[in-house]
Design a protein around this motif. Structure first.
Motif, PDB file in Angstrom:
ATOM      1  N   MET A  79       2.603  17.056 -10.126  1.00  0.00           N
ATOM      2  CA  MET A  79       2.162  15.896  -9.324  1.00  0.00           C
ATOM      3  C   MET A  79       3.364  15.226  -8.669  1.00  0.00           C
ATOM      4  O   MET A  79       4.398  15.060  -9.300  1.00  0.00           O
ATOM      5  CB  MET A  79       1.434  14.901 -10.248  1.00  0.00           C
ATOM      6  CG  MET A  79       0.730  13.816  -9.470  1.00  0.00           C
ATOM      7  SD  MET A  79      -0.524  12.937 -10.439  1.00  0.00           S
ATOM      8  CE  MET A  79       0.433  11.625 -11.142  1.00  0.00           C
ATOM      9  N   SER A  80       3.224  14.840  -7.388  1.00  0.00           N
ATOM     10  CA  SER A  80       4.319  14.189  -6.674  1.00  0.00           C
ATOM     11  C   SER A  80       4.633  12.842  -7.309  1.00  0.00           C
ATOM     12  O   SER A  80       3.748  12.165  -7.822  1.00  0.00           O
ATOM     13  CB  SER A  80       3.900  14.021  -5.215  1.00  0.00           C
ATOM     14  OG  SER A  80       4.592  12.962  -4.633  1.00  0.00           O
ATOM     15  N   GLU A  81       5.932  12.465  -7.236  1.00  0.00           N
ATOM     16  CA  GLU A  81       6.267  11.175  -7.866  1.00  0.00           C
ATOM     17  C   GLU A  81       5.964   9.995  -6.953  1.00  0.00           C
ATOM     18  O   GLU A  81       6.085   8.850  -7.354  1.00  0.00           O
ATOM     19  CB  GLU A  81       7.729  11.169  -8.313  1.00  0.00           C
ATOM     20  CG  GLU A  81       8.709  11.257  -7.156  1.00  0.00           C
ATOM     21  CD  GLU A  81      10.105  11.592  -7.622  1.00  0.00           C
ATOM     22  OE1 GLU A  81      11.051  11.151  -6.956  1.00  0.00           O
ATOM     23  OE2 GLU A  81      10.225  12.302  -8.632  1.00  0.00           O
ATOM     24  N   ARG A  82       5.557  10.293  -5.720  1.00  0.00           N
ATOM     25  CA  ARG A  82       5.173   9.233  -4.779  1.00  0.00           C
ATOM     26  C   ARG A  82       3.699   9.321  -4.427  1.00  0.00           C
ATOM     27  O   ARG A  82       3.122  10.398  -4.395  1.00  0.00           O
ATOM     28  CB  ARG A  82       5.963   9.364  -3.464  1.00  0.00           C
ATOM     29  CG  ARG A  82       7.449   9.227  -3.587  1.00  0.00           C
ATOM     30  CD  ARG A  82       7.861   7.769  -3.593  1.00  0.00           C
ATOM     31  NE  ARG A  82       9.299   7.663  -3.837  1.00  0.00           N
ATOM     32  CZ  ARG A  82      10.213   7.536  -2.870  1.00  0.00           C
ATOM     33  NH1 ARG A  82       9.839   7.497  -1.611  1.00  0.00           N
ATOM     34  NH2 ARG A  82      11.488   7.453  -3.171  1.00  0.00           N
ATOM     35  N   GLU A  83       3.136   8.182  -4.143  1.00  0.00           N
ATOM     36  CA  GLU A  83       1.776   8.113  -3.603  1.00  0.00           C
ATOM     37  C   GLU A  83       1.946   7.921  -2.102  1.00  0.00           C
ATOM     38  O   GLU A  83       2.671   7.006  -1.674  1.00  0.00           O
ATOM     39  CB  GLU A  83       1.080   6.899  -4.235  1.00  0.00           C
ATOM     40  CG  GLU A  83      -0.238   6.530  -3.647  1.00  0.00           C
ATOM     41  CD  GLU A  83      -1.398   7.274  -4.304  1.00  0.00           C
ATOM     42  OE1 GLU A  83      -1.271   7.684  -5.461  1.00  0.00           O
ATOM     43  OE2 GLU A  83      -2.416   7.434  -3.610  1.00  0.00           O
ATOM     44  N   THR A  84       1.341   8.788  -1.296  1.00  0.00           N
ATOM     45  CA  THR A  84       1.518   8.657   0.148  1.00  0.00           C
ATOM     46  C   THR A  84       0.219   8.259   0.825  1.00  0.00           C
ATOM     47  O   THR A  84      -0.806   8.917   0.650  1.00  0.00           O
ATOM     48  CB  THR A  84       2.032   9.989   0.749  1.00  0.00           C
ATOM     49  OG1 THR A  84       3.311  10.257   0.166  1.00  0.00           O
ATOM     50  CG2 THR A  84       2.187   9.897   2.263  1.00  0.00           C
ATOM     51  N   LEU A  85       0.269   7.165   1.568  1.00  0.00           N
ATOM     52  CA  LEU A  85      -0.893   6.737   2.352  1.00  0.00           C
ATOM     53  C   LEU A  85      -0.666   7.138   3.800  1.00  0.00           C
ATOM     54  O   LEU A  85       0.382   6.835   4.377  1.00  0.00           O
ATOM     55  CB  LEU A  85      -1.069   5.210   2.248  1.00  0.00           C
ATOM     56  CG  LEU A  85      -2.281   4.638   2.977  1.00  0.00           C
ATOM     57  CD1 LEU A  85      -3.585   5.071   2.298  1.00  0.00           C
ATOM     58  CD2 LEU A  85      -2.218   3.112   3.044  1.00  0.00           C
ATOM     59  N   THR A  86      -1.632   7.817   4.389  1.00  0.00           N
ATOM     60  CA  THR A  86      -1.550   8.177   5.814  1.00  0.00           C
ATOM     61  C   THR A  86      -2.282   7.107   6.621  1.00  0.00           C
ATOM     62  O   THR A  86      -3.030   6.287   6.061  1.00  0.00           O
ATOM     63  CB  THR A  86      -2.229   9.530   6.073  1.00  0.00           C
ATOM     64  OG1 THR A  86      -3.616   9.393   5.715  1.00  0.00           O
ATOM     65  CG2 THR A  86      -1.595  10.641   5.247  1.00  0.00           C
ATOM     66  N   TYR A  87      -2.126   7.147   7.958  1.00  0.00           N
ATOM     67  CA  TYR A  87      -2.886   6.206   8.784  1.00  0.00           C
ATOM     68  C   TYR A  87      -4.392   6.480   8.669  1.00  0.00           C
ATOM     69  O   TYR A  87      -5.196   5.549   8.693  1.00  0.00           O
ATOM     70  CB  TYR A  87      -2.417   6.249  10.236  1.00  0.00           C
ATOM     71  CG  TYR A  87      -1.211   5.358  10.475  1.00  0.00           C
ATOM     72  CD1 TYR A  87      -1.318   3.978  10.361  1.00  0.00           C
ATOM     73  CD2 TYR A  87       0.030   5.892  10.804  1.00  0.00           C
ATOM     74  CE1 TYR A  87      -0.222   3.141  10.567  1.00  0.00           C
ATOM     75  CE2 TYR A  87       1.131   5.074  11.010  1.00  0.00           C
ATOM     76  CZ  TYR A  87       1.002   3.693  10.893  1.00  0.00           C
ATOM     77  OH  TYR A  87       2.081   2.879  11.088  1.00  0.00           O
ATOM     78  N   ASP A  88      -4.777   7.749   8.532  1.00  0.00           N
ATOM     79  CA  ASP A  88      -6.202   8.056   8.330  1.00  0.00           C
ATOM     80  C   ASP A  88      -6.702   7.442   7.027  1.00  0.00           C
ATOM     81  O   ASP A  88      -7.782   6.851   6.969  1.00  0.00           O
ATOM     82  CB  ASP A  88      -6.419   9.578   8.276  1.00  0.00           C
ATOM     83  CG  ASP A  88      -6.544  10.168   9.669  1.00  0.00           C
ATOM     84  OD1 ASP A  88      -6.568   9.386  10.643  1.00  0.00           O
ATOM     85  OD2 ASP A  88      -6.608  11.408   9.772  1.00  0.00           O
ATOM     86  N   GLY A  89      -5.910   7.611   5.989  1.00  0.00           N
ATOM     87  CA  GLY A  89      -6.280   7.044   4.685  1.00  0.00           C
ATOM     88  C   GLY A  89      -6.361   5.532   4.764  1.00  0.00           C
ATOM     89  O   GLY A  89      -7.245   4.903   4.163  1.00  0.00           O
ATOM     90  N   PHE A  90      -5.456   4.933   5.529  1.00  0.00           N
ATOM     91  CA  PHE A  90      -5.457   3.480   5.697  1.00  0.00           C
ATOM     92  C   PHE A  90      -6.769   3.014   6.359  1.00  0.00           C
ATOM     93  O   PHE A  90      -7.402   2.040   5.926  1.00  0.00           O
ATOM     94  CB  PHE A  90      -4.245   3.062   6.537  1.00  0.00           C
ATOM     95  CG  PHE A  90      -4.277   1.629   6.969  1.00  0.00           C
ATOM     96  CD1 PHE A  90      -4.150   0.612   6.031  1.00  0.00           C
ATOM     97  CD2 PHE A  90      -4.444   1.290   8.298  1.00  0.00           C
ATOM     98  CE1 PHE A  90      -4.193  -0.723   6.424  1.00  0.00           C
ATOM     99  CE2 PHE A  90      -4.487  -0.035   8.698  1.00  0.00           C
ATOM    100  CZ  PHE A  90      -4.369  -1.045   7.763  1.00  0.00           C
ATOM    101  N   GLY A  91      -7.198   3.756   7.387  1.00  0.00           N
ATOM    102  CA  GLY A  91      -8.438   3.402   8.082  1.00  0.00           C
ATOM    103  C   GLY A  91      -9.640   3.439   7.133  1.00  0.00           C
ATOM    104  O   GLY A  91     -10.515   2.566   7.167  1.00  0.00           O
TER     105      GLY A  91
END
Ligand code: 5GP
Length: 161
Positions: free
Chosen positions: A1-13
């Motif tokens: 599992m990645s150590e970062r959580e990544t939010l994309t602009y799509d996910g933000f919407g």
């Protein structure tokens, strides 16, 4: 599992629409959306549209100096708001993440005496947060990369549009 959580602009919407739906279904009808700058500005602004709330208020708070490095306490930056600015209003306080939760706690407590009601909405809440937000899209204990702060600031010679 990645150590970062990544939010994309799509996910933000998606987060905006889903949180707004929960706020709406809860019956809470804010008079104003208070965004905590800078991280809470995109979320607060978009929640205002999604909930059809035209009144916007911004408080700028500085706490972090880097990944997991903080000042001793969160501080409000000028122009400093007056607690009476939101007197009698139902306020939805929006931020990107409740990590320690101290930023949201500072802002909520600052206005607490004056407002009719204050509720908090975040995209993420972490387990150590000192406050339990009313509306949370997702929970994580990882450092989050937000789409607006992942790239370095643009430079004059840097990028080709
Ligand atoms: P808190 O007061 O809840 O510890 O965090 C206040 C602010 O610090 C957040 O609104 C956000 O701007 C920043 N911050 C805290 N945790 C993270 C994180 O995991 N990722 C990013 N990019 N910023 C964070």
């Amino acid at each position: 599992m990645s150590e970062r959580e990544t939010l994309t602009y799509d996910g933000f919407g998606k987060a905006v629409r889903e949180v707004a739906t929960v706020v709406h279904r809860s019956g809470f009808q804010p008079d104003v959306v208070l965004s905590i700058a800078r991280g809470g500005l995109p979320f607060g602004g978009c929640l205002g549209y999604a909930l059809d709330v035209k009144n916007a208020f911004v408080v700028n708070v500085e706490f972090y100096t880097g990944i997991d490095t903080r000042l001793e306490m969160p501080v409000m930056l000028p122009p400093t708001p007056q607690a009476v600015d939101l007197a009698g209003m139902k306020v939805l306080i929006a931020d990107d993440v409740a990590d320690t939760g101290r930023t949201l706690q500072l802002v909520r407590d600052f206005f607490a005496e004056q407002v009719a009601e204050a509720r908090t909405a975040v995209i993420y809440e972490k387990p150590q947060s000192v406050i339990s937000c009313d509306y949370v899209w997702k929970r994580t204990d990882r450092w989050i990369n937000f789409p607006w702060s992942t790239l370095p600031p643009v430079t004059q010679e840097g990028e080709k549009p």
